[in-house]
Motif scaffolding. Structure first.
Motif, PDB file in Angstrom:
ATOM      1  N   ALA A  89      19.113  29.637  58.687  1.00  0.00           N
ATOM      2  CA  ALA A  89      19.774  30.435  59.502  1.00  0.00           C
ATOM      3  C   ALA A  89      19.781  32.343  58.815  1.00  0.00           C
ATOM      4  CB  ALA A  89      20.979  30.541  60.052  1.00  0.00           C
ATOM      5  N   LEU A  90      18.194  33.087  58.760  1.00  0.00           N
ATOM      6  CA  LEU A  90      18.143  34.159  58.624  1.00  0.00           C
ATOM      7  C   LEU A  90      18.767  34.736  59.826  1.00  0.00           C
ATOM      8  CD1 LEU A  90      14.197  33.928  57.740  1.00  0.00           C
ATOM      9  CD2 LEU A  90      15.828  33.035  56.230  1.00  0.00           C
ATOM     10  N   PHE A  91      18.870  34.995  60.916  1.00  0.00           N
ATOM     11  CA  PHE A  91      19.730  35.032  62.075  1.00  0.00           C
ATOM     12  C   PHE A  91      20.734  34.550  62.906  1.00  0.00           C
ATOM     13  CE2 PHE A  91      20.647  37.308  65.392  1.00  0.00           C
ATOM     14  CZ  PHE A  91      22.067  38.839  64.915  1.00  0.00           C
ATOM     15  N   ALA A  92      21.293  34.714  62.970  1.00  0.00           N
ATOM     16  CA  ALA A  92      22.273  33.082  64.008  1.00  0.00           C
ATOM     17  C   ALA A  92      23.848  33.659  64.523  1.00  0.00           C
ATOM     18  CB  ALA A  92      22.193  32.335  63.537  1.00  0.00           C
ATOM     19  N   LYS A  93      23.599  33.929  65.359  1.00  0.00           N
ATOM     20  CA  LYS A  93      24.728  34.028  66.776  1.00  0.00           C
ATOM     21  C   LYS A  93      25.767  32.178  66.991  1.00  0.00           C
ATOM     22  CE  LYS A  93      26.871  36.674  70.231  1.00  0.00           C
ATOM     23  NZ  LYS A  93      26.390  37.469  70.623  1.00  0.00           N
ATOM     24  N   TYR A  94      27.045  32.132  66.492  1.00  0.00           N
ATOM     25  CA  TYR A  94      27.665  30.630  67.144  1.00  0.00           C
ATOM     26  C   TYR A  94      28.507  30.700  67.989  1.00  0.00           C
ATOM     27  CZ  TYR A  94      24.371  28.481  63.930  1.00  0.00           C
ATOM     28  OH  TYR A  94      23.483  27.629  63.920  1.00  0.00           O
ATOM     29  N   GLY A  95      28.912  30.199  68.537  1.00  0.00           N
ATOM     30  CA  GLY A  95      30.518  30.094  68.819  1.00  0.00           C
ATOM     31  C   GLY A  95      32.235  28.519  68.057  1.00  0.00           C
ATOM     32  N   TYR A  96      32.804  29.706  67.467  1.00  0.00           N
ATOM     33  CA  TYR A  96      33.243  28.213  66.772  1.00  0.00           C
ATOM     34  C   TYR A  96      33.945  28.322  66.687  1.00  0.00           C
ATOM     35  CZ  TYR A  96      33.597  26.825  61.888  1.00  0.00           C
ATOM     36  OH  TYR A  96      33.777  25.842  60.945  1.00  0.00           O
ATOM     37  N   ARG A  97      35.215  26.957  66.819  1.00  0.00           N
ATOM     38  CA  ARG A  97      36.588  26.378  67.190  1.00  0.00           C
ATOM     39  C   ARG A  97      36.441  25.992  66.094  1.00  0.00           C
ATOM     40  NH1 ARG A  97      36.547  24.011  72.541  1.00  0.00           N
ATOM     41  NH2 ARG A  97      35.626  26.343  73.065  1.00  0.00           N
ATOM     42  N   TRP A  98      38.557  26.284  65.743  1.00  0.00           N
ATOM     43  CA  TRP A  98      39.379  25.656  64.749  1.00  0.00           C
ATOM     44  C   TRP A  98      40.920  26.094  64.956  1.00  0.00           C
ATOM     45  CZ3 TRP A  98      42.526  28.055  60.586  1.00  0.00           C
ATOM     46  CH2 TRP A  98      42.707  27.207  59.926  1.00  0.00           C
ATOM     47  N   LEU A 105      30.989  33.775  65.373  1.00  0.00           N
ATOM     48  CA  LEU A 105      30.635  34.116  63.609  1.00  0.00           C
ATOM     49  C   LEU A 105      28.797  34.479  63.933  1.00  0.00           C
ATOM     50  CD1 LEU A 105      30.052  32.987  61.145  1.00  0.00           C
ATOM     51  CD2 LEU A 105      30.097  30.538  62.526  1.00  0.00           C
ATOM     52  N   TYR A 106      28.325  35.412  63.112  1.00  0.00           N
ATOM     53  CA  TYR A 106      27.108  35.449  62.963  1.00  0.00           C
ATOM     54  C   TYR A 106      27.258  34.932  61.486  1.00  0.00           C
ATOM     55  CZ  TYR A 106      26.919  39.053  66.477  1.00  0.00           C
ATOM     56  OH  TYR A 106      26.983  39.998  67.977  1.00  0.00           O
TER      57      TYR A 106
END
Ligand SMILES: Nc1ncnc2c1ncn2[C@@H]1O[C@H](COP(=O)(O)OP(=O)(O)OP(=O)(O)O)[C@@H](O)[C@H]1O
Ligand SMILES: [Mg+2]
Length: 463
Positions: A89-98, A105-106
């Motif tokens: 990822a040079l640029f990416a956007k995620y949802g993250y669950r923990w 999350l970027y």
């Protein structure tokens, strides 16, 4: 914002490029009520933590709209295997669950300046609960710093995890290393007793560190012994990790590399620190720097160093001749006749299921008899080349599929062989008593040995 902050951001955003500063400001503006935690990906890999442990999950957001991915082909470790495609990822956007908490999350690359080294990659976690984000960074950071069926390898200026080397040491075994029995036992005891003797060293008030050098001509088992040792140490109830130094070349210079190496070793101790080809690694330029790290103004407790070399004489006396740096030296010499016989038996066991090649014990003695001054690696080459030649003859149908003469030896033949084997025990030249030329393996290996001998000993007269 106070004037110091203004000065810093003016500097960072204009005259000096700092992606991190720009992104942090943008994120704070867009998510004013969230806490922002920024981590460097090589130090805390959130995606690998999720995939590796299953303790977290993530999903892409707005995929395709703003992502910038670098899709790279990773070649296989071996040409005959499959390579793979990997996205960075040079640029990416995620949802993250923990742990029941959702994060935004970027991920992005912050390659600031023309050739930033090492590459800078950042992850930005946004959540209303800062403590939760820090707890996640702690868990994922810890996981990232640990080995998972991998070995630390120092190459090109930084430590990397190698699953490939780990796989290769898994198949390494002391059973496959032929050495003088006493030396082999001493070697194993030397390593094992070190890791079990922390208390003894403390009682004697000497630093709990040790170094050994394996030296000798090429191809006599230094590397396979190191690998067998790595495997044995990994198999302990409390496994001892290995750190393998491949080169000291680094964009920041070899001194910086040495610093990185010993920092990691101190952090990983108790550990097994390996310098292959010590003489070429430790050049004049870095020698004193290296010795300072070995002598350790900082504690090197729990570090067992092994260095291998073909040229003990070319090693600086400060390394080769000063106990408490490298305390013991083990010579891996060309094998004597007994060791050569043992090595031929090792090949005999390998070929046990091969019905096409007769390999009676007398051949072990005979082959050992004509490989004086050969290294193990040269004997190995003679076997491999002979077996390939036999396979080629079989394919071309130039010899029958069985070694006929061997098969037809019969009862009286067996008695004769038993007699000859007795003679061999007494070091009598067996080839004078039995016609070994009836064995295709003997005929082929003799040819190979003759031509290999010319390679390293052109003046030698044929045996
Ligand atoms: N003592 C030994 N017992 C069994 N096989 C051996 C032994 N020594 C060498 N061999 C065979 O030769 C190959 C090369 O050995 P190895 O790589 O350990 O040599 P080395 O001493 O490290 O040589 P170099 O000094 O060139 O690095 C091994 O893969 C193994 O097949
Ligand atoms: Mg080697």
């Amino acid at each position: 914002m106070d004037t110091i902050a203004t000065a810093f951001f003016d500097h960072s955003e204009a005259r000096r490029i700092n992606t991190n500063a720009v992104i942090s400001r943008a994120l704070r503006e867009q998510h004013p009520t969230s806490a922002l935690v920024t981590v460097s990906i090589p130090n805390c890999n959130l995606l690998d933590y999720a995939t590796g442990t299953g303790k977290a999950s993530f999903w892409p957001l707005e995929q395709g709209k703003s992502d910038l991915l670098l899709t790279e082909y990773t070649p296989p470790p071996h040409r005959t295997e499959d390579g793979s495609i990997q996205d960075t990822a040079l640029f990416a956007k995620y949802g993250y669950r923990w742990d029941g908490c959702d994060f935004l999350l970027y991920l992005l690359e912050g390659r600031d300046g023309s050739a930033s080294y090492p590459q800078l990659r950042f992850a930005y976690l946004l959540t209303p609960q800062r403590e939760k984000a820090e707890a996640l960074v702690y868990a994922a950071g810890r996981w990232t710093s640990e080995l998972h069926d991998e070995v630390w390898v120092f190459d090109s200026g930084y430590w990397q995890k190698s699953a490939q080397l780990f796989a290769s040491i898994r198949s390494a075994s002391w059973d496959d290393v032929i050495l003088d029995a006493k030396m082999k036992q001493d070697l194993i005891d030397d390593h094992m007793s070190f890791f079990h003797s922390k208390e003894q060293y403390r009682k004697f008030k000497v630093p709990w560190k040790r170094g050994v050098i394996y030296y000798g001509p090429p191809g006599n088992g230094k590397t396979i012994s190191i690998k067998a040792m790595m495997h044995a140490l990994y198999s302990l109830k409390d496994p001892i990790p290995s750190l393998y130094v491949r080169s000291l070349s680094s964009a920041a210079g070899p001194e910086y590399a040495i610093k990185q190496i010993f920092e990691r070793a101190r952090q990983t101790a108790p550990c097994y620190l390996i310098f292959e080809d010590l003489d070429s690694l430790v050049s004049d330029r870095v020698r004193s720097y290296f010795l300072n790290e070995v002598d350790g103004l900082k504690a090197n407790d729990g570090i067992f160093m092994v260095g291998s070399t073909n040229h003990l004489d070319q090693l600086d006396p400060g390394i080769a001749k000063r106990p408490s740096r490298f305390d013991r030296k083990y010579l891996f010499s060309d094998p004597n006749k007994e060791e050569r016989i043992a090595y031929c038996h090792f090949w005999q066991r390998k070929l046990r299921d091969n019905k096409d090649v007769a390999f009676p014990d007398i051949l072990c003695d005979a082959i050992a008899g004509i490989t004086d001054k050969f290294s193990f690696a040269f004997i190995q080459e003679a076997f491999v080349a002979a077996l390939l030649a036999i396979a080629r003859h079989r394919r071309e149908d130039r010899v029958p599929c069985n070694d006929e003469s061997y098969v037809s030896v019969g009862d009286s033949g067996s008695q004769r062989e038993a007699f000859v084997e007795d003679l061999a025990d007494d070091w009598v030249d067996v080839s004078a008593v039995v016609d070994l030329d009836k064995y295709i393996l003997w005929r082929e290996i003799k040819k190979q040995i003759k031509s290999l001998r010319k390679e390293f000993d052109p003046d030698a007269s044929p045996p």
